[in-house]
Design a protein around this motif. Structure first.
Motif, PDB file in Angstrom:
ATOM      1  N   LEU A   1       0.801  -1.212   0.000  1.00 14.06           N
ATOM      2  CA  LEU A   1       0.000   0.000   0.000  1.00 14.06           C
ATOM      3  C   LEU A   1       0.841   1.272   0.000  1.00 14.06           C
ATOM      4  O   LEU A   1       0.290   2.372  -0.097  1.00 14.06           O
ATOM      5  CB  LEU A   1      -0.946   0.018   1.205  1.00 14.06           C
ATOM      6  CG  LEU A   1      -2.013  -1.080   1.234  1.00 14.06           C
ATOM      7  CD1 LEU A   1      -2.903  -0.910   2.451  1.00 14.06           C
ATOM      8  CD2 LEU A   1      -2.838  -1.073  -0.044  1.00 14.06           C
ATOM      9  N   ASP A   2       2.143   1.126   0.094  1.00 17.39           N
ATOM     10  CA  ASP A   2       3.024   2.297   0.015  1.00 17.39           C
ATOM     11  C   ASP A   2       3.566   2.524  -1.395  1.00 17.39           C
ATOM     12  O   ASP A   2       4.250   3.526  -1.644  1.00 17.39           O
ATOM     13  CB  ASP A   2       4.202   2.147   0.989  1.00 17.39           C
ATOM     14  CG  ASP A   2       3.751   2.184   2.440  1.00 17.39           C
ATOM     15  OD1 ASP A   2       2.803   2.934   2.731  1.00 17.39           O
ATOM     16  OD2 ASP A   2       4.330   1.458   3.273  1.00 17.39           O
ATOM     17  N   ASP A   3       3.259   1.598  -2.312  1.00 21.15           N
ATOM     18  CA  ASP A   3       3.750   1.725  -3.685  1.00 21.15           C
ATOM     19  C   ASP A   3       2.857   2.683  -4.470  1.00 21.15           C
ATOM     20  O   ASP A   3       1.624   2.488  -4.520  1.00 21.15           O
ATOM     21  CB  ASP A   3       3.747   0.351  -4.366  1.00 21.15           C
ATOM     22  CG  ASP A   3       4.162   0.453  -5.816  1.00 21.15           C
ATOM     23  OD1 ASP A   3       5.285   0.894  -6.090  1.00 21.15           O
ATOM     24  OD2 ASP A   3       3.326   0.107  -6.687  1.00 21.15           O
ATOM     25  N   PRO A   4       3.399   3.742  -5.089  1.00 16.74           N
ATOM     26  CA  PRO A   4       2.571   4.734  -5.790  1.00 16.74           C
ATOM     27  C   PRO A   4       1.709   4.129  -6.903  1.00 16.74           C
ATOM     28  O   PRO A   4       0.557   4.543  -7.085  1.00 16.74           O
ATOM     29  CB  PRO A   4       3.597   5.725  -6.350  1.00 16.74           C
ATOM     30  CG  PRO A   4       4.798   5.564  -5.471  1.00 16.74           C
ATOM     31  CD  PRO A   4       4.823   4.126  -5.078  1.00 16.74           C
ATOM     32  N   GLN A   5       2.252   3.185  -7.676  1.00 20.35           N
ATOM     33  CA  GLN A   5       1.463   2.587  -8.750  1.00 20.35           C
ATOM     34  C   GLN A   5       0.300   1.776  -8.198  1.00 20.35           C
ATOM     35  O   GLN A   5      -0.804   1.772  -8.761  1.00 20.35           O
ATOM     36  CB  GLN A   5       2.366   1.693  -9.621  1.00 20.35           C
ATOM     37  CG  GLN A   5       3.434   2.454 -10.388  1.00 20.35           C
ATOM     38  CD  GLN A   5       2.835   3.470 -11.341  1.00 20.35           C
ATOM     39  OE1 GLN A   5       1.837   3.199 -12.014  1.00 20.35           O
ATOM     40  NE2 GLN A   5       3.429   4.661 -11.407  1.00 20.35           N
ATOM     41  N   THR A   6       0.533   1.103  -7.089  1.00 19.49           N
ATOM     42  CA  THR A   6      -0.544   0.352  -6.438  1.00 19.49           C
ATOM     43  C   THR A   6      -1.629   1.287  -5.938  1.00 19.49           C
ATOM     44  O   THR A   6      -2.825   1.032  -6.109  1.00 19.49           O
ATOM     45  CB  THR A   6       0.022  -0.468  -5.267  1.00 19.49           C
ATOM     46  OG1 THR A   6       0.951  -1.432  -5.768  1.00 19.49           O
ATOM     47  CG2 THR A   6      -1.088  -1.196  -4.517  1.00 19.49           C
ATOM     48  N   VAL A   7      -1.210   2.380  -5.328  1.00 25.10           N
ATOM     49  CA  VAL A   7      -2.168   3.363  -4.815  1.00 25.10           C
ATOM     50  C   VAL A   7      -3.012   3.930  -5.951  1.00 25.10           C
ATOM     51  O   VAL A   7      -4.234   4.079  -5.833  1.00 25.10           O
ATOM     52  CB  VAL A   7      -1.429   4.489  -4.061  1.00 25.10           C
ATOM     53  CG1 VAL A   7      -2.368   5.646  -3.766  1.00 25.10           C
ATOM     54  CG2 VAL A   7      -0.828   3.944  -2.771  1.00 25.10           C
ATOM     55  N   LEU A   8      -2.385   4.243  -7.090  1.00 25.19           N
ATOM     56  CA  LEU A   8      -3.123   4.770  -8.236  1.00 25.19           C
ATOM     57  C   LEU A   8      -4.140   3.753  -8.740  1.00 25.19           C
ATOM     58  O   LEU A   8      -5.303   4.097  -9.001  1.00 25.19           O
ATOM     59  CB  LEU A   8      -2.147   5.143  -9.349  1.00 25.19           C
ATOM     60  CG  LEU A   8      -2.771   5.612 -10.665  1.00 25.19           C
ATOM     61  CD1 LEU A   8      -3.621   6.858 -10.450  1.00 25.19           C
ATOM     62  CD2 LEU A   8      -1.687   5.867 -11.709  1.00 25.19           C
ATOM     63  N   ALA A   9      -3.736   2.505  -8.885  1.00 18.63           N
ATOM     64  CA  ALA A   9      -4.640   1.467  -9.389  1.00 18.63           C
ATOM     65  C   ALA A   9      -5.814   1.253  -8.438  1.00 18.63           C
ATOM     66  O   ALA A   9      -6.964   1.126  -8.874  1.00 18.63           O
ATOM     67  CB  ALA A   9      -3.877   0.161  -9.585  1.00 18.63           C
ATOM     68  N   LEU A  10      -5.541   1.229  -7.145  1.00 22.61           N
ATOM     69  CA  LEU A  10      -6.614   1.022  -6.171  1.00 22.61           C
ATOM     70  C   LEU A  10      -7.578   2.208  -6.156  1.00 22.61           C
ATOM     71  O   LEU A  10      -8.791   2.029  -6.043  1.00 22.61           O
ATOM     72  CB  LEU A  10      -6.027   0.791  -4.778  1.00 22.61           C
ATOM     73  CG  LEU A  10      -5.248  -0.519  -4.589  1.00 22.61           C
ATOM     74  CD1 LEU A  10      -4.610  -0.561  -3.203  1.00 22.61           C
ATOM     75  CD2 LEU A  10      -6.159  -1.727  -4.777  1.00 22.61           C
ATOM     76  N   SER A  11      -7.041   3.410  -6.276  1.00 22.22           N
ATOM     77  CA  SER A  11      -7.898   4.595  -6.300  1.00 22.22           C
ATOM     78  C   SER A  11      -8.839   4.562  -7.498  1.00 22.22           C
ATOM     79  O   SER A  11     -10.041   4.850  -7.390  1.00 22.22           O
ATOM     80  CB  SER A  11      -7.055   5.869  -6.332  1.00 22.22           C
ATOM     81  OG  SER A  11      -6.252   5.975  -5.175  1.00 22.22           O
ATOM     82  N   LEU A  12      -8.302   4.206  -8.675  1.00 19.26           N
ATOM     83  CA  LEU A  12      -9.135   4.122  -9.872  1.00 19.26           C
ATOM     84  C   LEU A  12     -10.179   3.014  -9.737  1.00 19.26           C
ATOM     85  O   LEU A  12     -11.334   3.186 -10.139  1.00 19.26           O
ATOM     86  CB  LEU A  12      -8.267   3.875 -11.095  1.00 19.26           C
ATOM     87  CG  LEU A  12      -7.405   5.060 -11.559  1.00 19.26           C
ATOM     88  CD1 LEU A  12      -6.481   4.625 -12.690  1.00 19.26           C
ATOM     89  CD2 LEU A  12      -8.272   6.227 -12.008  1.00 19.26           C
ATOM     90  N   ALA A  13      -9.784   1.889  -9.178  1.00 20.33           N
ATOM     91  CA  ALA A  13     -10.718   0.764  -9.027  1.00 20.33           C
ATOM     92  C   ALA A  13     -11.858   1.118  -8.087  1.00 20.33           C
ATOM     93  O   ALA A  13     -13.024   0.768  -8.343  1.00 20.33           O
ATOM     94  CB  ALA A  13      -9.973  -0.455  -8.518  1.00 20.33           C
TER      95      ALA A  13
END
Length: 307
Positions: free
Chosen positions: A287-299
């Motif tokens: 959850l600290d990875d920026p790409q993961t955060v972006l994907a989760l936010s969009l989802a």
């Protein structure tokens, strides 16, 4: 429209013929009131047709000012602010749109700017153009317009219990050349914003991601993306407690600031840490990875548009 006809006995007692005349008069007045209401609604629909034609490019920007003047809208050379209100889908076919248009116009009279307001009952939309004195008063005028629109909905009896609140979207000020595109953008954004947290009004510029996701709502890749990103959490929340999707949503809304997230959710720090660890474990992500955060936010934003 409700009314009461009172017959006063002034020069003498009421006779049978007087009562018969009063009953006939009541019927005639009802017809007159009904005709006035229909004419008012037709006029509001006509203004709505003009604004829709402008939004869809059927009216050239150079021809629009003259047609608007015929409808009583004379903003001069001031910036034009496009605004669209969308009612809940279950309310759009019904309701007294003449009362709504009249109530909103009366509420907007205190705003002090030129207004062109129409109705589109089939789509459940109320499009408006307002003439601003300057672009700097956009937010202040938007606040007053949103309040007037909601008050008009209440006065027209279109705020049924259990229905979604109306969505008001405010576009970007500009001239006649930009007014059509601004109305179209605000209209689409108002549809895409249904189901979001209730706010007095939304800035169309801040919902472009939601609009993009709404346009992709029927594409199977969007549902597949949501399932890959947060599918395990959705499955967990169907069968287990506490649900973890609200925790993830709050965490991302606070940009990963754990102290603020804990206060928002009324949790102590350790409970929040345990939930975040469980989320990372279920999703197999950091959850600290920026790409993961972006994907989760969009989802999380896209899940409203998928089944």
């Amino acid at each position: 429209v409700r009314a009461r006809l009172v017959l006063l006995a002034v020069a003498g007692p009421l006779a049978t013929v007087h009562r018969m005349a009063a009953e006939r008069a009541a019927g005639l007045l009802a017809v007159v009131l009904m005709q006035a209401r229909q004419e008012e609604e037709l006029a509001a629909r006509g203004r709505g047709d003009f604004l829709t034609d402008l939004a869809e490019g059927r009216i050239a920007p150079e021809d629009a000012p003259a047609q608007a003047r015929v409808l009583g809208f004379r903003p001069g050379d001031t910036p034009l602010l496009p605004v669209v209100m969308r009612l809940a889908p279950e309310l759009s076919p019904s309701g007294n749109w003449a009362v709504l248009a009249r109530a909103v116009l009366e509420e907007l009279a205190s705003v002090g700017v030129p207004v062109l307001l129409g109705v589109r009952p089939v789509e459940g939309r109320v499009p408006l153009l307002l003439g601003l004195r300057s672009e700097g008063e956009r937010s202040a005028v938007a606040d007053r317009v949103a309040a007037a629109l909601r008050a008009g909905v209440e006065r027209a009896g279109l705020d049924r219990a259990g229905s979604q609140p109306p969505v008001v979207v405010v576009g970007v000020p500009g001239g006649w050349a930009a007014a059509g595109a601004g109305l179209r953008h605000a209209s689409e954004t108002a549809t895409a914003a249904q189901g979001l947290d209730d706010r007095p009004w939304y800035d169309a510029r801040r919902l472009d991601i939601d609009l993009l996701l709404w346009r992709l709502r029927d594409h199977p890749d969007l549902a597949a993306f949501v399932n890959r990103a947060i599918g395990p959490l959705r499955e967990h929340d169907r069968t287990s407690r506490p649900p973890l999707l609200p925790t993830l949503q709050a965490y991302l809304a606070h940009a990963g600031r754990k102290a603020e997230t804990a206060r928002d959710l009324h949790l102590n720090r350790q409970t929040l840490y345990n939930r975040l660890a469980r989320i990372g474990e279920l999703l197999g992500t950091d959850l600290d990875d920026p790409q993961t955060v972006l994907a989760l936010s969009l989802a999380l934003r896209a899940r409203r548009h998928t089944t």
